[in-house]
Design a protein around this motif. Structure first.
Motif, PDB file in Angstrom:
ATOM      1  N   ALA A  21       0.837  -1.208   0.000  1.00 16.50           N
ATOM      2  CA  ALA A  21       0.000   0.000   0.000  1.00 16.50           C
ATOM      3  C   ALA A  21       0.869   1.255   0.000  1.00 16.50           C
ATOM      4  CB  ALA A  21      -0.920  -0.006   1.226  1.00 16.50           C
ATOM      5  N   ARG A  22       1.972   1.194   0.744  1.00 14.57           N
ATOM      6  CA  ARG A  22       2.863   2.349   0.791  1.00 14.57           C
ATOM      7  C   ARG A  22       3.462   2.626  -0.585  1.00 14.57           C
ATOM      8  NH1 ARG A  22       7.150   4.197   3.247  1.00 14.57           N
ATOM      9  NH2 ARG A  22       8.391   2.322   3.060  1.00 14.57           N
ATOM     10  N   SER A  23       3.734   1.552  -1.333  1.00 19.94           N
ATOM     11  CA  SER A  23       4.327   1.749  -2.659  1.00 19.94           C
ATOM     12  C   SER A  23       3.356   2.483  -3.588  1.00 19.94           C
ATOM     13  CB  SER A  23       4.742   0.406  -3.273  1.00 19.94           C
ATOM     14  OG  SER A  23       3.647  -0.243  -3.884  1.00 19.94           O
ATOM     15  N   PHE A  24       2.072   2.426  -3.280  1.00 18.69           N
ATOM     16  CA  PHE A  24       1.093   3.200  -4.056  1.00 18.69           C
ATOM     17  C   PHE A  24       0.733   4.493  -3.329  1.00 18.69           C
ATOM     18  CE2 PHE A  24       0.183  -1.166  -5.601  1.00 18.69           C
ATOM     19  CZ  PHE A  24       0.564  -0.963  -6.906  1.00 18.69           C
ATOM     20  N   ARG A  59      -7.902  -2.016  -9.062  1.00 14.44           N
ATOM     21  CA  ARG A  59      -8.381  -0.650  -8.842  1.00 14.44           C
ATOM     22  C   ARG A  59      -7.779   0.002  -7.614  1.00 14.44           C
ATOM     23  NH1 ARG A  59     -14.599   0.454 -10.063  1.00 14.44           N
ATOM     24  NH2 ARG A  59     -14.868  -0.710 -11.986  1.00 14.44           N
ATOM     25  N   PHE A  60      -7.200  -0.815  -6.743  1.00 14.62           N
ATOM     26  CA  PHE A  60      -6.738  -0.312  -5.451  1.00 14.62           C
ATOM     27  C   PHE A  60      -5.877   0.957  -5.553  1.00 14.62           C
ATOM     28  CE2 PHE A  60      -3.569  -0.611  -1.956  1.00 14.62           C
ATOM     29  CZ  PHE A  60      -4.421  -0.363  -0.907  1.00 14.62           C
ATOM     30  N   PRO A  61      -4.835   0.960  -6.411  1.00  9.90           N
ATOM     31  CA  PRO A  61      -4.024   2.193  -6.506  1.00  9.90           C
ATOM     32  C   PRO A  61      -4.834   3.385  -7.019  1.00  9.90           C
ATOM     33  CG  PRO A  61      -2.953   0.364  -7.627  1.00  9.90           C
ATOM     34  CD  PRO A  61      -4.322  -0.096  -7.289  1.00  9.90           C
ATOM     35  N   MET A  62      -5.811   3.103  -7.894  1.00  7.33           N
ATOM     36  CA  MET A  62      -6.622   4.197  -8.442  1.00  7.33           C
ATOM     37  C   MET A  62      -7.531   4.769  -7.366  1.00  7.33           C
ATOM     38  SD  MET A  62      -7.830   2.270 -11.920  1.00  7.33           S
ATOM     39  CE  MET A  62      -6.980   0.789 -12.433  1.00  7.33           C
ATOM     40  N   GLN A  63      -8.053   3.871  -6.493  1.00  9.15           N
ATOM     41  CA  GLN A  63      -8.886   4.350  -5.388  1.00  9.15           C
ATOM     42  C   GLN A  63      -8.062   5.222  -4.447  1.00  9.15           C
ATOM     43  OE1 GLN A  63     -10.094   0.553  -3.917  1.00  9.15           O
ATOM     44  NE2 GLN A  63     -11.866   0.407  -5.270  1.00  9.15           N
ATOM     45  N   ALA A  70      -0.767  -6.211 -13.231  1.00 13.50           N
ATOM     46  CA  ALA A  70      -1.765  -5.240 -13.713  1.00 13.50           C
ATOM     47  C   ALA A  70      -1.929  -4.101 -12.712  1.00 13.50           C
ATOM     48  CB  ALA A  70      -3.107  -5.942 -13.943  1.00 13.50           C
ATOM     49  N   ARG A  71      -1.924  -4.446 -11.422  1.00 19.26           N
ATOM     50  CA  ARG A  71      -2.073  -3.427 -10.393  1.00 19.26           C
ATOM     51  C   ARG A  71      -0.879  -2.463 -10.407  1.00 19.26           C
ATOM     52  NH1 ARG A  71      -2.037  -5.660  -4.454  1.00 19.26           N
ATOM     53  NH2 ARG A  71       0.092  -6.095  -5.120  1.00 19.26           N
ATOM     54  N   ALA A  72       0.327  -3.023 -10.597  1.00 19.89           N
ATOM     55  CA  ALA A  72       1.518  -2.173 -10.606  1.00 19.89           C
ATOM     56  C   ALA A  72       1.472  -1.192 -11.772  1.00 19.89           C
ATOM     57  CB  ALA A  72       2.771  -3.035 -10.684  1.00 19.89           C
ATOM     58  N   LEU A  73       0.785  -1.597 -12.861  1.00 22.16           N
ATOM     59  CA  LEU A  73       0.721  -0.728 -14.039  1.00 22.16           C
ATOM     60  C   LEU A  73      -0.434   0.267 -13.960  1.00 22.16           C
ATOM     61  CD1 LEU A  73       1.409  -3.413 -16.785  1.00 22.16           C
ATOM     62  CD2 LEU A  73       2.935  -1.550 -16.131  1.00 22.16           C
ATOM     63  N   ALA A  74      -1.232   0.191 -12.883  1.00 16.99           N
ATOM     64  CA  ALA A  74      -2.495   0.932 -12.821  1.00 16.99           C
ATOM     65  C   ALA A  74      -2.317   2.421 -13.068  1.00 16.99           C
ATOM     66  CB  ALA A  74      -3.165   0.700 -11.476  1.00 16.99           C
ATOM     67  N   LEU A  75      -1.344   3.017 -12.431  1.00 15.16           N
ATOM     68  CA  LEU A  75      -1.217   4.474 -12.499  1.00 15.16           C
ATOM     69  C   LEU A  75      -0.257   4.893 -13.605  1.00 15.16           C
ATOM     70  CD1 LEU A  75      -1.175   5.238  -8.667  1.00 15.16           C
ATOM     71  CD2 LEU A  75      -3.112   5.202 -10.225  1.00 15.16           C
ATOM     72  N   GLU A  76      -0.085   4.020 -14.601  1.00 13.18           N
ATOM     73  CA  GLU A  76       0.768   4.300 -15.753  1.00 13.18           C
ATOM     74  C   GLU A  76       2.170   4.733 -15.334  1.00 13.18           C
ATOM     75  OE1 GLU A  76      -1.210   6.945 -18.374  1.00 13.18           O
ATOM     76  OE2 GLU A  76      -2.910   5.597 -18.641  1.00 13.18           O
ATOM     77  N   PRO A  77       2.860   3.876 -14.596  1.00 13.03           N
ATOM     78  CA  PRO A  77       4.207   4.240 -14.175  1.00 13.03           C
ATOM     79  C   PRO A  77       5.162   4.212 -15.369  1.00 13.03           C
ATOM     80  CG  PRO A  77       3.798   1.964 -13.635  1.00 13.03           C
ATOM     81  CD  PRO A  77       2.511   2.501 -14.180  1.00 13.03           C
TER      82      PRO A  77
END
Lengths: 259, 322
Positions: free
Chosen positions: A163-166, B121-125, B169-176
């Motif tokens: 979570a911290r990484s995001f 969706r978690f990072p987007m939320q 997919a989650r790691a790519l969520a925020l277009e890193p």
């Protein structure tokens, strides 16, 4: 439709018959003791006498005001105590310093019988709703706070790093990782808490008050000499506790049943 | 123009500009990064590490067990601050967990109480995206990793490899613009692992991020990377950088080429100084998993691709025109 319902009905029936059996055995033994001992009904009323008094007390409107008073105290006290305990549990879990500072008081509050504190609380806060809420909060606090603390402490640290990484904020880590992950433990604490809240309300009523099932028990014993009424009030209380426990259980199933 | 990249509300001009630019690989520079752990067991972990990653480059970090590879990766992503030295992404210093970086950990680290889609969706939320934007992006991402029909599944019902795909997919969520992978496939069996390596390359071709990958496997490092960086035992320093001039797009069949063998030998030669057992053990494990005696290179064959994998994503797709 009936085909879809049948398995559920069968499962319900399977879980109900042992309960019905144990209840029947309990009632028969109770009646038997009354029959063999020959106790007067003001010492030990039989189940039929109690049932009759129970129905009459509800039918003539005697029980309802006491019942509603106690239920209100239990629900509000439980809600207040749970919220305070949840916040405290999160704080205790996140800060070793907070734990060291507060845990002696926590344990002391738990080790001191609420029964002994109740007169003091009635002295300070009167015999109204407020002092009952304080007693409920005191008694609900410990199991819920400890369950929350332990639950949050045992959350997988790797999830927290993820979570911290995001770039999750502390608030997001609490609400989106820690509390959901600790939810099974927290709900376990709440399940213990709801039954304790019933005890808290009754203790509070015994320390002073003019309405409630605890008050009714005192009146039935002390001034009316109506032991069957006492039993009827106890029965109401037991049913309330069981119902609240089952509601908590249902909420728990609903929230974490799929895990 | 991609509607996904439209800014939804009035953003600062800088952010708005970035939102309109398609993802470009980050230019990453680590300058004299040193780090010591204090506490009960103090340790000097990183010793003045210099590293530079060009946009869209894939760099593999390899080194003995416990040498600080994963720590270096976390410093690059801003999860652990360096004692001295600094990390620059596109010229801007990294000061904490960075929006330009996506991290895939050794374990999938999914939230078990949420569906695959909610995990993506978690990072987007967290970033406060609108529901509509989340839905569009998560659908794209799940399609990208071939998991659209598993969107509603909980992690507990998915295989280890599928879970790791959700994590990617989650790691790519925020277009890193930089993707960090910490031994992402080490928990998978040898054959699945090869397949995931090929999938990862196709994903990289599509998304265009720079990639830094930590691995214990020499073949994996050579197959995936443009450059293999060999680290010394703790405290980690860069011992050697070996360029992998294998043409792209690469296929699993390339693994058996003479060039790959000589490159792998080159990497191993630098690792030999480190007298590390973990890499030898890893290779023995891979060979053993394939049912072969140590030292024998397993023959590659076509395998079933998981249903639902898009054609372009399928490493076992027969070669040739479609």
């Amino acid at each position: 439709m009936s085909a879809a319902r049948r398995p559920g009905t069968r499962r319900l029936a399977a879980s109900v018959w042992p309960i019905a059996l144990s209840l029947a055995v309990f009632l028969i033994v109770w009646q038997l003791i009354v029959f063999v001992s020959g106790f007067q009904s003001f010492v030990l009323p039989g189940p039929l006498t109690v049932a009759e008094r129970f129905v009459r007390a509800w039918a003539d409107g005697m029980m309802w005001p006491h019942f509603s008073t106690t239920l209100l105290e239990v629900l509000l006290g439980f809600a207040l105590g749970s919220v305070v305990a949840l916040v405290a549990g999160i704080g205790l879990a996140r800060s070793r310093l907070a734990e060291r500072l507060l845990s002696p008081y926590l344990v002391a509050a738990q080790a001191t019988p609420v029964l002994a504190l109740a007169p003091l609380i009635a002295l300070w806060f009167g015999t109204g709703l407020f002092s009952k809420l304080i007693i409920c909060t005191l008694i609900v606090f410990f199991p819920v706070a400890i369950a929350t603390m332990v639950g949050i402490r045992s959350v997988d640290k790797r999830l927290l790093e993820m979570a911290r990484s995001f770039r999750a904020s502390s608030w997001q880590i609490i609400t989106r990782i820690e509390v959901p992950a600790a939810l099974p433990a927290i709900l376990g604490g709440l399940r213990v808490g709801i039954t304790l809240a019933v005890i808290g309300a009754i203790v509070g009523e015994w320390a002073g008050g003019d309405s409630g099932l605890g008050v009714l028990i005192n009146i039935a014993r002390g001034s009316l000499f109506d032991t069957p009424l006492m039993f009827a009030a106890l029965m109401t209380l037991a049913l309330m506790g069981i119902s609240l426990y089952l509601v908590m259980l249902a909420i728990e199933r609903r929230l974490v049943g799929e895990r | 123009m991609d509607p996904l990249r439209q800014p939804e509300t009035a953003m600062s001009s800088d952010a708005a500009l970035r939102a309109y630019v398609p993802v470009q690989g980050a230019d990453v520079r680590a300058e004299g990064v040193s780090l010591s752990f204090r506490g009960a067991r103090p340790a000097h972990v990183l010793d003045a590490v210099n590293l530079s990653i060009r946009p869209r480059e894939v760099v593999a970090l390899i080194g003995p067990n416990g040498c600080g590879k994963s720590t270096l990766l976390r410093v690059l992503g801003g999860l652990i601050p360096a004692d001295t030295g600094r990390v620059l992404i596109d010229g801007e210093p990294v000061t904490g967990p960075d929006p330009r970086v996506g991290v895939v950990f050794q374990e999938p680290r999914l939230l078990p109480w949420q569906t695959a889609e909610d995990n993506v969706r978690f990072p987007m939320q967290l970033a406060g995206w609108s529901k509509a934007r989340q839905a569009a992006r998560s659908e794209d991402l799940l399609g990208l990793v071939g998991l659209r029909e598993h969107a509603g599944a909980r992690p507990g019902t998915l295989s280890g490899g599928t879970r790791q795909r959700v994590a990617i997919a989650r790691a790519l969520a925020l277009e890193p613009s930089l993707l960090l992978l910490d031994e992402p496939f080490s928990a998978l069996d040898a054959l699945t692992r090869e397949r995931f390596n090929a999938e990862l390359l196709r994903l990289w071709e599509r998304t265009g991020t720079s990639i830094v990958l930590v691995t214990h496997s020499i073949p994996e490092a050579v197959f995936l990377a443009d450059r293999v960086v060999v680290l010394s035992p703790r405290p980690a320093r860069v011992l050697a950088e070996i360029a992998v001039d294998l043409p792209r797009p690469r296929r699993l069949a390339d693994m058996d080429s003479a060039l790959v063998s000589s490159l792998a030998a080159d990497v191993r030669a630098h690792l030999v100084d480190t007298t590390d057992d973990s890499i030898a053990m890893e290779e023995a494990r891979l060979a053993a998993a394939a049912g072969l005696p140590p030292g024998v290179v397993p023959a590659r064959r076509h395998a079933e691709t998981e249903p639902g994998t898009p054609a372009w994503f399928d490493p076992f797709r027969p070669e040739g025109p479609e």
